[in-house]
Motif scaffolding. Structure first.
Motif, short mmCIF file in Angstrom:
data_model
loop_
_atom_site.label_atom_id
_atom_site.label_comp_id
_atom_site.label_asym_id
_atom_site.label_seq_id
_atom_site.Cartn_x
_atom_site.Cartn_y
_atom_site.Cartn_z
N ASN A 164 0.87 -1.21 0.07
CA ASN A 164 -0.10 -0.05 -0.04
C ASN A 164 0.82 1.33 0.00
OD1 ASN A 164 -1.78 2.26 0.77
ND2 ASN A 164 -3.24 0.53 1.54
N LYS A 165 0.65 2.24 -1.27
CA LYS A 165 1.45 3.24 -1.15
C LYS A 165 3.07 2.74 -1.22
CE LYS A 165 -2.13 6.18 0.43
NZ LYS A 165 -2.67 7.06 1.39
N LYS A 207 4.40 0.59 0.75
CA LYS A 207 4.81 -0.21 1.94
C LYS A 207 4.32 -1.33 1.90
CE LYS A 207 4.63 4.33 4.44
NZ LYS A 207 3.94 5.02 5.63
N GLN A 258 -2.83 -1.55 10.33
CA GLN A 258 -3.86 -0.76 9.54
C GLN A 258 -3.80 -0.85 8.14
OE1 GLN A 258 -1.13 0.35 10.84
NE2 GLN A 258 -0.03 2.37 10.05
N TRP A 259 -2.82 -1.36 7.36
CA TRP A 259 -2.94 -1.56 5.93
C TRP A 259 -3.46 -2.88 5.54
CZ3 TRP A 259 -2.81 2.86 3.85
CH2 TRP A 259 -1.84 3.88 4.31
N LYS A 264 -6.27 -4.94 4.84
CA LYS A 264 -7.84 -4.94 4.43
C LYS A 264 -8.72 -6.20 4.65
CE LYS A 264 -6.72 -0.48 3.69
NZ LYS A 264 -6.85 0.41 4.91
#
Length: 439
Positions: free
Chosen positions: A378-379, A381, A407-408, A410
């Motif tokens: 994600n981005k 990371k 938090q990444w 999903k």
């Protein structure tokens, strides 16, 4: 088993808005049109460590042109009958009405704890109207604004304080052996299947939907089994025959589901899957209970081919998705076809709920799956999951994945992890919780 609070009052006083506020949801339809809530909504509230259930009823109406009037009134009567305490909502902007007096009279006779809630105190000006409600003879009115949340914390403090205390001895007595609830829409064969299990007419069985009344425990200790059956017993009072059957079955299901470990959900093979089956399933899922689906009255179905069974099974899983890993048994309470299989399966689901997988085994299997299909970047990371453990003593099987960027992770990847867990170990019939934690 958590306790039940019912919200009652005349139409358009803000009961559904209050329900949404207390449950922190938007389940109930909120509309300025009086009488929008025809049936009831059910939710959970957790306040300062005390959990209770809450039911939002239809508005109480007398002598109106509303064709739903008598049905709504019945629902409120049933809510009063079934609830441990009542929230009586009135409108601070409009003051006391004849309908409020009518409801107050019934509530005073109910002998249940009643909390008088003066809603719509949306500014300090409306506080001056609140003392008028002392005239209803139900104690101190609690000023709140369901829209803004003003006063709802104080209200919840009072709700929790007035709830009847939980009897720890009673809970303990029932704690050590499994509790199975027989649930389903009216006339699906719930009492018949209990009679088939027990081998005697312990429960009154008639072909009038909704014969059964109060939740009870029946101890079953035959053929090497030992558990409690949670069902309901007793016959409908004659003056109550025209009650709202669907509403009663949902209220009763709430009680039975909360009191159980595993729910045996009865579906009528001659009628297929109806919306009420899905409603009761959602209650089971929301309460994180084990599930066995029994397609009853299979002896009355003309086409008993394997293709028909597969089609029915697929239709059930589709309606109950995303939770699809549960056993489905086709049988008949009347002819006792596969009745023993229902009990064996419910016991197995209970064992699956209690299953504990050693940490070393969880890590060996799951880290391999994670390496084969890591969480998407994600981005730029990358999420690195280093360690997995199974939480001991949880209500349902709970797995905690420790990683650098929880938090990444999903929902689709959590579902992948849950599917892999189910592939490796038998958790059929029980929900699984997957949590990501920072290492």
């Amino acid at each position: 088993m958590s306790q039940l609070t019912a919200i009652v009052g005349r139409p358009n006083v803000g009961k559904s808005t209050l329900f949404n506020r207390l449950t922190q949801s938007r389940t109930a339809i909120v509309d300025p049109t009086a009488g929008t809530t025809r049936d009831r909504q059910y939710g959970k509230v957790d306040w300062n460590g005390r959990e209770f259930s809450i039911v939002d009823t239809g508005g109480w109406v007398v002598n109106s042109e509303d064709i739903f009037e008598s049905e709504i009134n019945k629902q409120v009567e049933l809510a009063i009958e079934q609830a441990d305490e009542i929230l009586f909502v009135v409108d601070a902007m409009n003051g006391v009405t004849d309908l409020d007096d009518h409801v107050a009279e019934i509530l005073r006779k109910s002998k249940k704890p009643v909390i008088l809630v003066a809603n719509k105190v949306d500014s300090n000006d409306w506080l001056y109207n609140v003392p008028e409600f002392y005239g209803l003879g139900l104690g101190d009115p609690i000023p709140v604004s369901a829209v803004s949340g003003y006063g709802t914390g104080d209200l919840l403090d009072i709700v929790v304080e007035k709830l009847p205390p939980v009897d720890p001895d009673e809970a303990e007595k029932l704690e050590d052996i499994p509790k199975f609830a027989i649930v389903g829409r009216p006339n699906a064969g719930k009492s018949s299947i209990v009679n088939s299990f027990i081998g005697e007419d312990r429960h009154i069985v008639t072909d009038v939907a909704g014969t059964t009344r109060d939740s009870i425990y029946t101890r079953y200790d035959k053929f090497g089994f030992d558990f409690y059956l949670v069902d309901t017993a007793g016959i409908r009072k004659k003056n109550k025959v025209s009650e709202d059957i669907e509403y009663y079955s949902v209220i009763r299901s709430i009680r039975a589901i909360e009191a159980s470990d595993v729910c045996i959900l009865m579906i009528d093979a001659t009628r297929g899957i109806e919306s009420q089956d899905v409603n009761i399933f959602s209650l089971i899922a929301r309460n994180n209970k084990g599930l066995v689906v029994v397609v009853n009255k299979w002896d009355l179905v003309a086409d008993k081919s394997q293709a028909a069974i597969d089609h029915f099974r697929e239709a059930i899983r589709k309606r109950f998705a995303p939770f699809t890993d549960f056993p489905i048994i086709f049988g008949s309470a009347l002819t006792k076809q596969r009745i023993f299989k229902v009990l064996e399966t419910a016991v197995q689901v209970y064992k699956n709920r209690k299953r504990v997988v050693p940490t070393s085994e969880v890590n060996r299997m799951m880290l391999e799956d994670i390496a084969a299909y890591p969480p998407p970047a994600n981005k730029g990371k990358y999420v690195k999951i280093k360690y997995v453990t199974m939480l001991k003593g949880a209500q349902v099987p709970t797995f905690i994945f420790f990683c650098n960027l929880p938090q990444w992770v999903k929902e689709p990847y959590r579902r992948y992890l849950e599917n892999k867990i189910r592939e490796h170990w038998d958790f059929s019939g029980t929900p699984i919780c997957v949590f990501m934690r920072e290492k």
